[in-house]
Design a protein around this motif. Structure first.
Motif, mmCIF file in Angstrom:
data_model
loop_
_atom_site.group_PDB
_atom_site.id
_atom_site.type_symbol
_atom_site.label_atom_id
_atom_site.label_comp_id
_atom_site.label_asym_id
_atom_site.label_seq_id
_atom_site.Cartn_x
_atom_site.Cartn_y
_atom_site.Cartn_z
ATOM 1 N N PHE A 6 3.814 -20.150 52.245
ATOM 2 C CA PHE A 6 2.430 -20.636 52.225
ATOM 3 C C PHE A 6 2.317 -21.973 52.937
ATOM 4 O O PHE A 6 1.360 -22.217 53.677
ATOM 5 C CB PHE A 6 1.939 -20.770 50.778
ATOM 6 C CG PHE A 6 1.180 -19.571 50.287
ATOM 7 C CD1 PHE A 6 -0.184 -19.474 50.464
ATOM 8 C CD2 PHE A 6 1.838 -18.534 49.661
ATOM 9 C CE1 PHE A 6 -0.883 -18.376 50.025
ATOM 10 C CE2 PHE A 6 1.150 -17.422 49.214
ATOM 11 C CZ PHE A 6 -0.221 -17.345 49.391
ATOM 12 N N ILE A 7 3.301 -22.848 52.719
ATOM 13 C CA ILE A 7 3.270 -24.147 53.379
ATOM 14 C C ILE A 7 3.359 -23.978 54.894
ATOM 15 O O ILE A 7 2.640 -24.619 55.664
ATOM 16 C CB ILE A 7 4.427 -25.033 52.875
ATOM 17 C CG1 ILE A 7 4.227 -25.366 51.390
ATOM 18 C CG2 ILE A 7 4.515 -26.315 53.695
ATOM 19 C CD1 ILE A 7 5.388 -26.116 50.770
ATOM 20 N N GLU A 8 4.235 -23.070 55.335
ATOM 21 C CA GLU A 8 4.432 -22.862 56.766
ATOM 22 C C GLU A 8 3.225 -22.209 57.420
ATOM 23 O O GLU A 8 2.769 -22.643 58.492
ATOM 24 C CB GLU A 8 5.668 -21.999 56.991
ATOM 25 C CG GLU A 8 5.959 -21.736 58.462
ATOM 26 C CD GLU A 8 7.133 -20.804 58.666
ATOM 27 O OE1 GLU A 8 7.607 -20.693 59.810
ATOM 28 O OE2 GLU A 8 7.573 -20.159 57.689
ATOM 29 N N MET A 9 2.696 -21.158 56.803
ATOM 30 C CA MET A 9 1.622 -20.389 57.431
ATOM 31 C C MET A 9 0.243 -21.026 57.240
ATOM 32 O O MET A 9 -0.599 -20.989 58.138
ATOM 33 C CB MET A 9 1.593 -18.971 56.854
ATOM 34 C CG MET A 9 2.761 -18.094 57.254
ATOM 35 S SD MET A 9 2.786 -17.748 59.037
ATOM 36 C CE MET A 9 4.151 -18.798 59.553
ATOM 37 N N LEU A 10 -0.005 -21.592 56.056
ATOM 38 C CA LEU A 10 -1.343 -22.093 55.745
ATOM 39 C C LEU A 10 -1.408 -23.605 55.613
ATOM 40 O O LEU A 10 -2.474 -24.153 55.330
ATOM 41 C CB LEU A 10 -1.847 -21.445 54.442
ATOM 42 C CG LEU A 10 -1.951 -19.924 54.456
ATOM 43 C CD1 LEU A 10 -2.473 -19.421 53.116
ATOM 44 C CD2 LEU A 10 -2.858 -19.447 55.582
ATOM 45 N N ASP A 11 -0.251 -24.274 55.812
ATOM 46 C CA ASP A 11 -0.209 -25.728 55.658
ATOM 47 C C ASP A 11 -0.804 -26.122 54.307
ATOM 48 O O ASP A 11 -1.593 -27.061 54.198
ATOM 49 C CB ASP A 11 -0.985 -26.400 56.805
ATOM 50 C CG ASP A 11 -0.652 -27.883 56.932
ATOM 51 O OD1 ASP A 11 0.432 -28.282 56.485
ATOM 52 O OD2 ASP A 11 -1.488 -28.637 57.484
ATOM 53 N N HIS A 12 -0.408 -25.381 53.290
ATOM 54 C CA HIS A 12 -1.067 -25.464 51.987
ATOM 55 C C HIS A 12 -0.012 -25.422 50.879
ATOM 56 O O HIS A 12 0.755 -24.460 50.788
ATOM 57 C CB HIS A 12 -2.036 -24.281 51.852
ATOM 58 C CG HIS A 12 -2.737 -24.200 50.547
ATOM 59 N ND1 HIS A 12 -3.638 -25.138 50.119
ATOM 60 C CD2 HIS A 12 -2.670 -23.274 49.556
ATOM 61 C CE1 HIS A 12 -4.106 -24.794 48.922
ATOM 62 N NE2 HIS A 12 -3.517 -23.675 48.559
ATOM 63 N N ARG A 13 0.058 -26.478 50.079
ATOM 64 C CA ARG A 13 1.052 -26.542 49.004
ATOM 65 C C ARG A 13 0.535 -25.845 47.749
ATOM 66 O O ARG A 13 -0.613 -26.042 47.353
ATOM 67 C CB ARG A 13 1.405 -28.000 48.680
ATOM 68 C CG ARG A 13 2.189 -28.669 49.789
ATOM 69 C CD ARG A 13 2.742 -30.015 49.367
ATOM 70 N NE ARG A 13 3.576 -30.572 50.407
ATOM 71 C CZ ARG A 13 4.863 -30.281 50.561
ATOM 72 N NH1 ARG A 13 5.457 -29.445 49.720
ATOM 73 N NH2 ARG A 13 5.559 -30.827 51.535
ATOM 74 N N ILE A 14 1.400 -25.047 47.161
ATOM 75 C CA ILE A 14 1.040 -24.343 45.935
ATOM 76 C C ILE A 14 2.116 -24.590 44.886
ATOM 77 O O ILE A 14 3.222 -25.036 45.187
ATOM 78 C CB ILE A 14 0.917 -22.824 46.179
ATOM 79 C CG1 ILE A 14 2.278 -22.239 46.603
ATOM 80 C CG2 ILE A 14 -0.163 -22.514 47.200
ATOM 81 C CD1 ILE A 14 2.290 -20.738 46.660
ATOM 82 N N GLN A 15 1.786 -24.301 43.636
ATOM 83 C CA GLN A 15 2.733 -24.395 42.534
ATOM 84 C C GLN A 15 3.286 -23.005 42.258
ATOM 85 O O GLN A 15 2.529 -22.031 42.198
ATOM 86 C CB GLN A 15 2.051 -24.961 41.281
ATOM 87 C CG GLN A 15 1.426 -26.336 41.474
ATOM 88 C CD GLN A 15 2.462 -27.390 41.847
ATOM 89 O OE1 GLN A 15 3.562 -27.403 41.297
ATOM 90 N NE2 GLN A 15 2.103 -28.267 42.774
ATOM 91 N N THR A 16 4.592 -22.903 42.097
ATOM 92 C CA THR A 16 5.195 -21.586 41.873
ATOM 93 C C THR A 16 4.669 -20.919 40.613
ATOM 94 O O THR A 16 4.579 -19.700 40.540
ATOM 95 C CB THR A 16 6.726 -21.709 41.779
ATOM 96 O OG1 THR A 16 7.066 -22.667 40.769
ATOM 97 C CG2 THR A 16 7.315 -22.146 43.110
ATOM 98 N N GLU A 17 4.284 -21.723 39.621
ATOM 99 C CA GLU A 17 3.761 -21.125 38.386
ATOM 100 C C GLU A 17 2.377 -20.513 38.573
ATOM 101 O O GLU A 17 1.892 -19.766 37.714
ATOM 102 C CB GLU A 17 3.714 -22.166 37.258
ATOM 103 C CG GLU A 17 2.915 -23.418 37.565
ATOM 104 C CD GLU A 17 3.794 -24.537 38.142
ATOM 105 O OE1 GLU A 17 3.385 -25.710 37.994
ATOM 106 O OE2 GLU A 17 4.856 -24.225 38.722
#
Length: 427
Positions: free
Chosen positions: A347-358
């Motif tokens: 997600f970080i690579e494709m959408l430049d968007h940080r997410i939480q694994t939970e």
């Protein structure tokens, strides 16, 4: 640099703008990539748009491109962005199992932001007209846009039989599978769609009958609709059908259930818009998973097995991830051996968007408490051998490929999944 959102007859809603990652081999030369037009790699940006498109649920599209640079907008920039918009749309359209409707909005957006002057230039192009010239458009920020969405969810049970005729033996399995999916797509397009258990007229307001707030607007935030799909078994009496007899070298069977989700903006939504968004998500997720499996088998060069053996592949589950501050969820596909951290990094690579694994929601993984032997010992349609994978398959889709022409190379063996089990065998 793609932007994603939803088109309507009055305006386009953009909810996501994501930076195209730089090529690894060029990282050392990209100290000032925004200052040079030559650094726009059309092929690389187009492939990124394809990856982003996979991660969008039904109702959302890649609407165009944006660029942030210290340079003013000139003819060179405008021509490059125009060419990029058309290249992206052409590439994404090749992979679709559906077509745009006649009255559908076909304008796509280019947005240029000058970081030194803060000037914004927005243009649109009609992608259905190769000679389309730029039309000026207004770019405005809107409060509450991220939460003004209605979700539609459904589980679709599929049972697709794709014969592999001897006349198409020279085709790759990927092409044969896509041809078969195109026939199935017509069933989905012509199906009957129940929204919250009811058949609704296409031109009716989706929110008709919903409660109104004190200001007179419909309460639609975070509202979800349950959709069920009924495919027609028989053609209407005014349609004639002809049976075709083919000599086949094998077949592909896709069987199981896939989870689908779509979103539409809550501003005067029509039933037909909701149904169209669901249809496209069904078709997109099936086609995307086929493509992902083909890519994975080719990339990993999985060795083929002997004619008498079966081959099993655990295929990816669909994973949903929320956008912070929004009711919209994006999606990705996770193979069984991939970790939550790998999905987060993707997600970080494709959408430049940080997410939480939970926050990851694996839509199609079956709770082990409800697993039964029928999932692992499901009888095949064409074979009485009960051999199954040694480990339990946490999937809702089973794929079986039967080939009677001997061994085929591993990269040509592939198919679908919402987590699927893949069987290969030969007489």
């Amino acid at each position: 640099m793609p932007t994603a959102g939803q088109c309507s007859s009055q305006k386009d809603y953009v909810i996501l703008a994501t930076r195209t990652p730089p090529k690894e081999e060029k990282n050392e030369n990209l100290k000032h990539p925004k200052d040079k037009l030559d650094n726009l790699d059309e092929e690389w940006a187009t492939e990124h748009a394809n990856q982003v498109s996979r991660m969008l649920p039904g109702g959302l599209l890649v609407l165009g491109v944006f660029i942030i640079t210290t340079l003013e907008m000139g003819n060179d920039f405008q021509n490059t962005l125009r060419r990029l918009v058309f290249a992206m749309e052409k590439s994404m359209n090749k992979k679709r199992l559906w077509n745009f409707t006649e009255g559908e909005v076909s304008d796509r957006v280019t947005l240029h932001v000058c970081s030194s002057t803060k000037k914004i230039v927005c243009r649109t192009y009609d992608i259905h007209d190769p000679k389309s010239s730029a039309k000026p458009a207004d770019w405005k920020y809107q409060n509450g846009l991220s939460t003004s969405w209605l979700s539609l969810e459904c589980t679709v049970h599929i049972n697709i039989h794709i014969p592999l005729s001897t006349t198409s033996v020279s085709y790759t399995l990927e092409k044969n599978a896509k041809n078969g999916l195109a026939r199935w797509a017509k069933q989905i397009e012509n199906g009957v769609y129940l929204i919250n258990g009811q058949v609704r007229a296409e031109d009716c307001d989706l929110l008709e009958g919903q409660k109104k707030s004190s200001k007179g607007s419909t309460q639609a935030v975070s509202q979800s609709f349950d959709v069920r799909v009924l495919t027609q078994l028989l053609l209407n009496s005014d349609h004639r059908s002809t049976a075709t007899v083919q000599i086949c070298s094998g077949s592909v069977n896709l069987k199981g259930a896939v989870k689908c989700r779509a979103y539409i903006h809550s501003s005067k939504p029509k039933v037909k818009d909701a149904v169209q968004a669901v249809k496209r998500d069904i078709l997109n997720t099936v086609a995307d998973r086929c493509e992902i499996l083909f890519e994975d088998l080719l990339l990993n060069e999985i060795p083929e097995k002997k004619d008498s053996e079966k081959e099993f592949h655990i295929l990816p589950h669909r994973v949903f991830v929320p956008i912070p501050g929004s009711t919209v969820m994006l999606c990705d596909y996770k193979f069984g051996d991939e970790s939550a951290e790998e999905i987060r990094d993707h997600f970080i690579e494709m959408l430049d968007h940080r997410i939480q694994t939970e926050d990851l929601e694996i839509a199609e993984e079956i709770n082990t408490a409800f697993m039964s032997s029928s999932m692992n010992t499901e009888p095949s349609l064409d074979n009485t051998d009960d051999e199954q994978p040694k480990e339990p398959i946490k999937t809702t889709v089973v794929l079986k490929i039967q080939q009677n022409i001997g061994m085929i190379t591993a990269f040509a063996v592939a198919a679908l999944a919402a987590g699927i089990s893949f069987h290969y065998f030969s007489d």
